[in-house]
Enzyme design. Structure first.
Site, mmCIF file in Angstrom:
data_model
loop_
_atom_site.group_PDB
_atom_site.id
_atom_site.type_symbol
_atom_site.label_atom_id
_atom_site.label_comp_id
_atom_site.label_asym_id
_atom_site.label_seq_id
_atom_site.Cartn_x
_atom_site.Cartn_y
_atom_site.Cartn_z
ATOM 1 N N LYS A 1 0.856 -1.194 0.000
ATOM 2 C CA LYS A 1 0.000 0.000 0.000
ATOM 3 C C LYS A 1 0.886 1.235 0.000
ATOM 4 C CE LYS A 1 -1.822 2.942 2.780
ATOM 5 N NZ LYS A 1 -1.796 4.118 1.894
ATOM 6 N N GLU B 1 9.154 1.254 11.264
ATOM 7 C CA GLU B 1 10.268 2.206 11.060
ATOM 8 C C GLU B 1 9.644 3.585 11.150
ATOM 9 O OE1 GLU B 1 13.418 1.900 10.448
ATOM 10 O OE2 GLU B 1 13.557 -0.259 10.160
ATOM 11 N N CYS C 1 13.324 11.068 7.520
ATOM 12 C CA CYS C 1 13.221 10.598 8.907
ATOM 13 C C CYS C 1 14.526 10.805 9.658
ATOM 14 C CB CYS C 1 12.827 9.131 8.922
ATOM 15 S SG CYS C 1 13.934 8.121 7.928
ATOM 16 N N GLU D 1 9.086 16.149 15.636
ATOM 17 C CA GLU D 1 9.577 15.986 14.270
ATOM 18 C C GLU D 1 8.855 16.982 13.363
ATOM 19 O OE1 GLU D 1 8.573 12.314 12.210
ATOM 20 O OE2 GLU D 1 10.555 12.299 11.295
HETATM 21 P P1 NAD Z 1 2.105 8.345 7.858
HETATM 22 O O1 NAD Z 1 2.312 7.513 9.066
HETATM 23 O O2 NAD Z 1 1.045 9.358 7.880
HETATM 24 O O3 NAD Z 1 1.785 7.417 6.591
HETATM 25 C C1 NAD Z 1 2.594 6.316 6.260
HETATM 26 C C2 NAD Z 1 1.716 5.253 5.613
HETATM 27 O O4 NAD Z 1 0.753 4.814 6.576
HETATM 28 C C3 NAD Z 1 0.924 5.769 4.413
HETATM 29 O O5 NAD Z 1 0.854 4.757 3.439
HETATM 30 C C4 NAD Z 1 -0.448 6.031 5.018
HETATM 31 O O6 NAD Z 1 -1.493 5.953 4.080
HETATM 32 C C5 NAD Z 1 -0.561 4.930 6.044
HETATM 33 N N1 NAD Z 1 -1.495 5.234 7.129
HETATM 34 C C6 NAD Z 1 -1.867 6.465 7.577
HETATM 35 N N2 NAD Z 1 -2.765 6.347 8.570
HETATM 36 C C7 NAD Z 1 -2.978 5.020 8.754
HETATM 37 C C8 NAD Z 1 -3.799 4.262 9.644
HETATM 38 N N3 NAD Z 1 -4.591 4.849 10.533
HETATM 39 N N4 NAD Z 1 -3.747 2.908 9.567
HETATM 40 C C9 NAD Z 1 -2.947 2.300 8.672
HETATM 41 N N5 NAD Z 1 -2.162 2.964 7.800
HETATM 42 C C10 NAD Z 1 -2.166 4.309 7.837
HETATM 43 O O7 NAD Z 1 3.528 8.959 7.521
HETATM 44 P P2 NAD Z 1 3.925 9.930 6.308
HETATM 45 O O8 NAD Z 1 3.436 11.295 6.630
HETATM 46 O O9 NAD Z 1 3.537 9.342 5.009
HETATM 47 O O10 NAD Z 1 5.514 9.861 6.405
HETATM 48 C C11 NAD Z 1 6.212 10.638 7.298
HETATM 49 C C12 NAD Z 1 6.680 9.851 8.499
HETATM 50 O O11 NAD Z 1 7.415 8.689 8.075
HETATM 51 C C13 NAD Z 1 7.633 10.635 9.361
HETATM 52 O O12 NAD Z 1 7.327 10.460 10.716
HETATM 53 C C14 NAD Z 1 8.984 10.020 9.024
HETATM 54 O O13 NAD Z 1 9.954 10.190 10.009
HETATM 55 C C15 NAD Z 1 8.637 8.599 8.819
HETATM 56 N N6 NAD Z 1 9.685 7.897 8.051
HETATM 57 C C16 NAD Z 1 10.489 7.003 8.701
HETATM 58 C C17 NAD Z 1 11.517 6.353 8.012
HETATM 59 C C18 NAD Z 1 12.398 5.327 8.698
HETATM 60 O O14 NAD Z 1 13.069 4.573 8.004
HETATM 61 N N7 NAD Z 1 12.422 5.245 10.010
HETATM 62 C C19 NAD Z 1 11.716 6.622 6.666
HETATM 63 C C20 NAD Z 1 10.881 7.544 6.030
HETATM 64 C C21 NAD Z 1 9.871 8.173 6.742
#
Ligand code: NAD
Length: 494
Positions: free
Chosen positions: A186, A262, A296, A398
């Site tokens: 997804k 992650e 991140c 963040e």
């Molecule tokens: P997000 O958590 O909003 O979304 C990530 C994914 O989760 C998307 O596909 C989204 O549709 C899905 N999602 C959202 N709400 C959900 C729910 N209630 N249930 C199930 N799935 C759901 O994050 P984002 O805004 O897309 O990305 C930014 C975040 O990702 C930041 O916190 C960043 O630090 C983190 N990140 C971490 C790493 C790492 O390797 N640790 C790498 C890249 C980004």
């Protein structure tokens, strides 16, 4: 040289979902407009999936797993498919890079030169290691053969963010597929097209039908349905801490599936007085602004010794001024646009809070940056805040935007305390010429990754992931394969 503006006019975007080896209509009926944040225009529309799409994709993945069309191949055969896939990614890199750049706003040059290179490297690396990992046979005695074998777990759900959309996807797909699992992917709402194109290339490379399925959709619908699904064995997730914890709850409420989260970061860059100050300052600032700060591991907190803070700040400010945002299709753009207007508001909100809490803006602004041709674009200039003290909101939360906080300390011990003083523990960097200090600080910092006199370095052989609130999954390296396998003990009496 590619004229990206012309290429954008003729870019073809997939309109359907990819399930069971072919394009299918979504069962959900919500039509979603994917907006290009560089100018606010609608890039395209796509039907989002719902719970029924998830059921269909999981059933397809399960069927592919059970009949062993992929898991039953020899590891070397799986490796050959992945290596062919990597070749196709390279051949199609320009198209994929442009798609990413339009979807989420990063400079197309970076998408091509950094992200697509990393994606192809990752898939190739897992293709190469496929048949090079022995199982174990402990010496159990003359009358016994003991075996420890690794078996694929089954159906993996990969839920990924938009910031490095294909890198994060490759980090999930490489190790889970090479181990023999089937996958339902997804992508984030903002970046469905690049994910679908990447998966289509996997099919062209020979991945059997049904082994990789892509269901675009909203997180709280498709992501949640995957998290709660009783026939999903593993969720591998990259995203925000809130959603990572939601996946742990979904697991507890359903079948107790494994979840590999992650999550976010608030990485400290510790600059000691004896460091190469120009390099330390510039790399820290670059690491905070690169990819519009939507990273991140961004070095968003510069923790610098008071003796050298003035000099360090001058270099950091010079770096900020060299990274003004521009149209991401401009070949020379150092920064592009943020992913969306909503995200821009969040990022500027963090900056305004910081000012309200007593920080001072020395570069950047509380307002959006204007890139001439695109008043509708979501641009933020690199922003540096001084006067930030431990515990301030900007020091703890963040931002996920191009915002660097400068925190002044008086000793190595204080620097370590500040570095460890947030809920996160993803990455950190240490800048010093003193070998003893480098080791002391790297050991004392609670983070999954510590860079010494560099930032964001590494290759596929080392894991990427954090501790504490940054989650506990590890992407990359051979260790990532273990996340997607079960150990089986076979004890044979002779
Ligand atoms: P997000 O958590 O909003 O979304 C990530 C994914 O989760 C998307 O596909 C989204 O549709 C899905 N999602 C959202 N709400 C959900 C729910 N209630 N249930 C199930 N799935 C759901 O994050 P984002 O805004 O897309 O990305 C930014 C975040 O990702 C930041 O916190 C960043 O630090 C983190 N990140 C971490 C790493 C790492 O390797 N640790 C790498 C890249 C980004």
């Amino acid at each position: 040289m590619t004229n990206w503006f012309e290429s954008a006019d003729s870019l073809v975007l997939p309109a359907k979902h990819l399930v069971d080896g072919g394009w299918v209509d979504a069962l959900g009926d919500e039509i979603f407009s994917v907006v290009a944040p560089r100018d606010g225009s609608v890039l395209g529309q796509i039907a989002l999936g719902n719970e029924r799409d998830v059921d269909r994709a999981v059933a397809t993945a399960r069927a592919a797993f059970e009949d062993r069309r992929w898991s039953g191949l020899r590891p070397a055969q799986r490796g050959a498919v992945l290596r062919r896939w990597a070749e196709l990614i390279q051949e199609n890199a320009a198209d994929l890079a442009l798609t990413i750049s339009l979807e989420m706003g990063k400079p197309v040059r970076e998408a091509l030169g950094v992200e697509l290179r990393a994606v192809a490297n990752c898939i190739r690396w897992y293709g190469e290691i496929a048949d090079k990992r022995p199982d174990e046979s402990p010496a159990a005695g003359d009358d016994v053969v003991a075996l420890i074998t690794r078996e694929p777990a089954g159906v993996v759900a990969a839920v990924v963010p938009w910031n490095f959309p294909l890198t994060m996807t490759a980090w999930k797909l490489g190790p889970s597929l090479v181990a023999g699992n089937s996958v339902v992917l997804k992508p984030a709402e903002q970046t469905p097209y690049s994910a679908l194109k990447l998966a289509e290339l996997a099919l062209q490379a020979g991945l059997p039908d049904g082994v990789l399925n892509v269901v675009p959709g909203r997180g709280h619908i498709v992501g949640k349905a995957l998290g709660l699904h009783h026939d999903v064995d593993i969720v591998t997730f990259t995203g925000s801490p809130e959603v990572g914890r939601a996946f742990l709850r979904y697991s507890g409420e359903s079948n107790g599936k494994r979840v590999w989260p992650e999550l976010g970061g608030k990485s400290a860059s510790i600059i000691l007085p004896d460091a190469d100050l120009e390099k330390a300052a510039r790399m820290t600032a670059w690491g905070s602004f690169y990819n519009q700060g939507e990273m991140c591991s961004a070095s968003s907190r510069m923790v610098v010794h008071r003796d050298v803070v003035d000099e360090v700040l001058e270099h950091a400010r010079a770096q900020a001024r060299e990274m003004a945002p521009a149209d991401p299709l401009d070949q020379d753009a150092p920064l592009g646009s943020l992913v969306s207007e909503a995200h821009l508001e969040r990022v500027l909100g963090h900056v305004r809070n910081a000012v309200a809490d007593g920080a001072e803006i020395v570069e950047g602004s509380t307002e959006r940056a204007v890139v001439d041709a695109h008043p509708g674009g979501s641009y933020v200039a690199p922003t540096i805040l001084t006067g930030v003290t431990p515990g301030m909101r900007i020091e703890q939360q963040e931002v996920f935007g191009p915002v660097l906080s400068v925190i002044t300390v008086d000793s190595e011990e204080e620097a370590i305390r500040v570095a460890n003083g947030t809920e996160y523990g993803l990455a950190a960097s240490v800048w010093t010429r003193d070998l003893g200090a480098a080791h002391r600080v790297s050991r004392a910092v609670k983070a999954g990754i510590v860079w010494v006199n560099c930032f964001e370095e590494g290759d596929m052989s080392v894991p990427f992931g954090g501790v504490k609130g940054s989650g506990f999954g590890r992407d990359k390296s051979a260790h990532a394969i273990d996340k997607f396998t079960d150990l089986k003990t076979t004890w044979i009496e002779l």
